[in-house]
Design an enzyme around this catalytic site. Structure first.
Site, PDB file in Angstrom:
ATOM      1  N   TYR A 114      20.423  33.292  48.584  1.00  0.00           N
ATOM      2  CA  TYR A 114      21.605  34.531  47.732  1.00  0.00           C
ATOM      3  C   TYR A 114      20.738  34.224  46.588  1.00  0.00           C
ATOM      4  O   TYR A 114      20.633  33.226  45.864  1.00  0.00           O
ATOM      5  CB  TYR A 114      22.414  33.769  47.580  1.00  0.00           C
ATOM      6  CG  TYR A 114      23.720  33.470  48.575  1.00  0.00           C
ATOM      7  CD1 TYR A 114      23.630  33.907  50.113  1.00  0.00           C
ATOM      8  CD2 TYR A 114      24.959  32.904  48.422  1.00  0.00           C
ATOM      9  CE1 TYR A 114      24.269  33.981  50.909  1.00  0.00           C
ATOM     10  CE2 TYR A 114      25.209  32.607  49.506  1.00  0.00           C
ATOM     11  CZ  TYR A 114      25.477  33.703  50.453  1.00  0.00           C
ATOM     12  OH  TYR A 114      26.459  33.285  51.928  1.00  0.00           O
ATOM     13  N   THR A 170      33.493  39.862  40.522  1.00  0.00           N
ATOM     14  CA  THR A 170      32.441  40.123  39.249  1.00  0.00           C
ATOM     15  C   THR A 170      33.602  39.884  37.912  1.00  0.00           C
ATOM     16  O   THR A 170      33.018  39.857  36.712  1.00  0.00           O
ATOM     17  CB  THR A 170      32.538  41.026  39.642  1.00  0.00           C
ATOM     18  OG1 THR A 170      33.443  41.814  39.824  1.00  0.00           O
ATOM     19  CG2 THR A 170      31.466  41.320  40.680  1.00  0.00           C
ATOM     20  N   GLN A 222      39.737  39.107  38.944  1.00  0.00           N
ATOM     21  CA  GLN A 222      39.842  39.453  40.482  1.00  0.00           C
ATOM     22  C   GLN A 222      39.753  38.174  40.978  1.00  0.00           C
ATOM     23  O   GLN A 222      40.414  37.973  42.155  1.00  0.00           O
ATOM     24  CB  GLN A 222      38.390  40.091  40.318  1.00  0.00           C
ATOM     25  CG  GLN A 222      37.809  40.866  40.663  1.00  0.00           C
ATOM     26  CD  GLN A 222      37.014  41.933  41.329  1.00  0.00           C
ATOM     27  OE1 GLN A 222      35.925  41.934  40.857  1.00  0.00           O
ATOM     28  NE2 GLN A 222      36.693  42.430  41.464  1.00  0.00           N
ATOM     29  N   SER A 242      34.350  37.256  53.844  1.00  0.00           N
ATOM     30  CA  SER A 242      34.610  38.885  54.300  1.00  0.00           C
ATOM     31  C   SER A 242      35.820  39.127  54.706  1.00  0.00           C
ATOM     32  O   SER A 242      36.408  40.049  56.424  1.00  0.00           O
ATOM     33  CB  SER A 242      33.650  39.956  54.662  1.00  0.00           C
ATOM     34  OG  SER A 242      32.100  40.040  54.240  1.00  0.00           O
ATOM     35  N   PRO A 243      37.156  38.569  54.023  1.00  0.00           N
ATOM     36  CA  PRO A 243      38.285  38.454  54.632  1.00  0.00           C
ATOM     37  C   PRO A 243      39.225  39.634  54.305  1.00  0.00           C
ATOM     38  O   PRO A 243      40.187  40.428  54.875  1.00  0.00           O
ATOM     39  CB  PRO A 243      39.512  37.495  54.477  1.00  0.00           C
ATOM     40  CG  PRO A 243      38.268  37.312  52.870  1.00  0.00           C
ATOM     41  CD  PRO A 243      36.646  37.703  53.257  1.00  0.00           C
ATOM     42  N   LEU A 244      38.574  40.798  54.004  1.00  0.00           N
ATOM     43  CA  LEU A 244      39.263  41.566  53.029  1.00  0.00           C
ATOM     44  C   LEU A 244      37.882  43.213  54.024  1.00  0.00           C
ATOM     45  O   LEU A 244      37.747  43.640  53.787  1.00  0.00           O
ATOM     46  CB  LEU A 244      38.599  42.011  51.607  1.00  0.00           C
ATOM     47  CG  LEU A 244      39.394  40.863  50.453  1.00  0.00           C
ATOM     48  CD1 LEU A 244      39.315  41.192  49.303  1.00  0.00           C
ATOM     49  CD2 LEU A 244      40.842  40.909  51.053  1.00  0.00           C
ATOM     50  N   GLN A 283      24.839  40.950  40.820  1.00  0.00           N
ATOM     51  CA  GLN A 283      26.300  41.704  40.386  1.00  0.00           C
ATOM     52  C   GLN A 283      26.586  41.240  38.787  1.00  0.00           C
ATOM     53  O   GLN A 283      26.182  42.304  38.091  1.00  0.00           O
ATOM     54  CB  GLN A 283      27.414  42.085  41.336  1.00  0.00           C
ATOM     55  CG  GLN A 283      26.679  42.511  42.347  1.00  0.00           C
ATOM     56  CD  GLN A 283      27.941  43.113  43.171  1.00  0.00           C
ATOM     57  OE1 GLN A 283      28.793  42.159  42.862  1.00  0.00           O
ATOM     58  NE2 GLN A 283      28.450  44.214  44.071  1.00  0.00           N
ATOM     59  N   GLU A 321      44.217  37.168  40.723  1.00  0.00           N
ATOM     60  CA  GLU A 321      44.223  37.978  42.112  1.00  0.00           C
ATOM     61  C   GLU A 321      44.113  37.166  42.690  1.00  0.00           C
ATOM     62  O   GLU A 321      45.361  37.723  43.783  1.00  0.00           O
ATOM     63  CB  GLU A 321      44.417  39.150  41.649  1.00  0.00           C
ATOM     64  CG  GLU A 321      45.193  40.126  42.387  1.00  0.00           C
ATOM     65  CD  GLU A 321      46.361  40.404  42.015  1.00  0.00           C
ATOM     66  OE1 GLU A 321      47.221  40.393  42.374  1.00  0.00           O
ATOM     67  OE2 GLU A 321      46.413  40.104  40.192  1.00  0.00           O
TER      68      GLU A 321
END
Length: 336
Positions: free
Chosen positions: A54, A290, A294, A206-208, A27, A297
């Site tokens: 990856y 990305t 972010q 993937s905690p979100l 990305q 935060e």
């Protein structure tokens, strides 16, 4: 940033781990990745997670370049082995051949002479488990790996591995990298109780819930442009991975969490991270990003303490929609 011991070991990891699953080599470009890594270090993040598969190795290459010049002892580096890294019949799985070859390729891409943690990315049903754990133990005894772990193994698979390790006086698994969030809780019934007994700490991804728990996806609305739900060009199919959660009932329930986050004066993402970290068996939560903004935060999700009442309130809202079936812990055949 707060720090926790990884399982029963003496090594500490940051509560937030910087991961580059679908970012580096896919990305974002190398320059942006380097800025994100710097932001992570500036935010107190010391744990970095990647894998040989990856972006077909490019993620490791980008991470290695981004960490170049940083004192090696100041951060913890994790990579994983299992998924295909080439077209050859042995370029996958957990055979001794593939573990040794892929591991040394990872060291070259990451520009280091050792790893802090090497993880079996899934369970290999074709390779004898003795062969796998023996190879891992050899790497530890050679001083090339400090600790070993697994990812998405079910409780019985972990138990079998530990039994062989104990019988042969091998170095034990000390971590399980599992998908875990307030919406995806399949490790709670079997894996977590076993892990707590055996000194294994969870490093969760993937905690979100792929961004669903940030509240940016709204019921009855199209996904925002440039979000993961629209990332159909990702090498791992970001849009495909999140699609199962973009149901109106789930999104409406997530929307009910907004007043809770507002009252606590934190973001929805920070609320989701705090919920995951409230599980005492969780050593760290992996976050991707990305942009440097972010990263900064996400890092603020560390150190937030939720009261039992708040946790109960979150569970009441999301539990009817959460996935809890331990049978979801499955390892697809990498040769299929």
């Amino acid at each position: 940033m707060q720090y926790r011991r990884l399982g029963s070991t003496g090594m500490y990891v940051s509560e937030i781990t910087y991961g580059n699953w679908i970012t580096h080599g896919s990305q974002v470009d190398s320059d942006a990745a380097k800025k994100c890594v710097k932001a992570a270090l500036d935010s107190g993040i010391t744990t970095f997670d990647t894998a040989d598969s990856y972006a077909f190795g490019r993620a490791e290459t980008v991470l290695g370049k981004s960490l170049k010049g940083v004192k090696r002892e100041s951060y913890e580096l994790i990579t994983k082995i299992y998924w295909p890294t080439g077209e050859g019949k042995n370029d996958r799985g957990l055979s001794r051949k593939h573990i040794f070859e892929s591991f040394h390729d990872s060291l070259k891409r990451l520009q280091t002479d050792h790893l802090d943690v090497l993880i079996c990315h899934r369970y290999d049903h074709e390779t004898p488990l003795e062969e796998t754990v023996s190879a891992l133990n050899d790497l530890v005894r050679q001083g090339k790996v400090h600790y070993v772990g697994v990812s998405e193994w079910n409780a019985e698979e972990i138990r079998k591995g530990l039994a062989i390790q104990d019988k042969n006086n091998y170095n034990r698994f000390i971590t399980n990298q599992a998908q875990y969030s307030a919406l995806y809780r399949v490790i709670e019934k079997e894996v977590v109780p076993l892990s707590m007994r055996e000194g294994i700490g969870q490093i969760v991804f993937s905690p979100l819930c792929q961004g669903v728990l940030t509240g940016k996806y709204l019921p009855g609305k199209k996904p925002p442009a440039n979000s993961r739900a629209t990332d159909k060009n990702s090498l791992v199919g970001g849009a495909g991975f999140i699609s199962g959660w973009l149901r109106d009932d789930v999104l409406a329930a997530v929307h009910e969490l907004k007043p809770i986050a507002k009252e606590l004066n934190i973001t929805m993402a920070q609320l989701a991270l705090a919920w995951v970290l409230s599980n005492e068996n969780v050593s760290s939560a992996i976050m991707g990003a990305t942009t440097p903004a972010q990263v900064k935060e996400n890092a603020k999700g560390s150190g937030i303490s939720l009261t039992p009442e708040v946790i109960k309130q979150i569970n009441k809202i999301l539990s009817p929609h959460a996935e809890t079936d331990p049978r979801k812990n499955q390892s697809p055949n990498p040769r299929a």
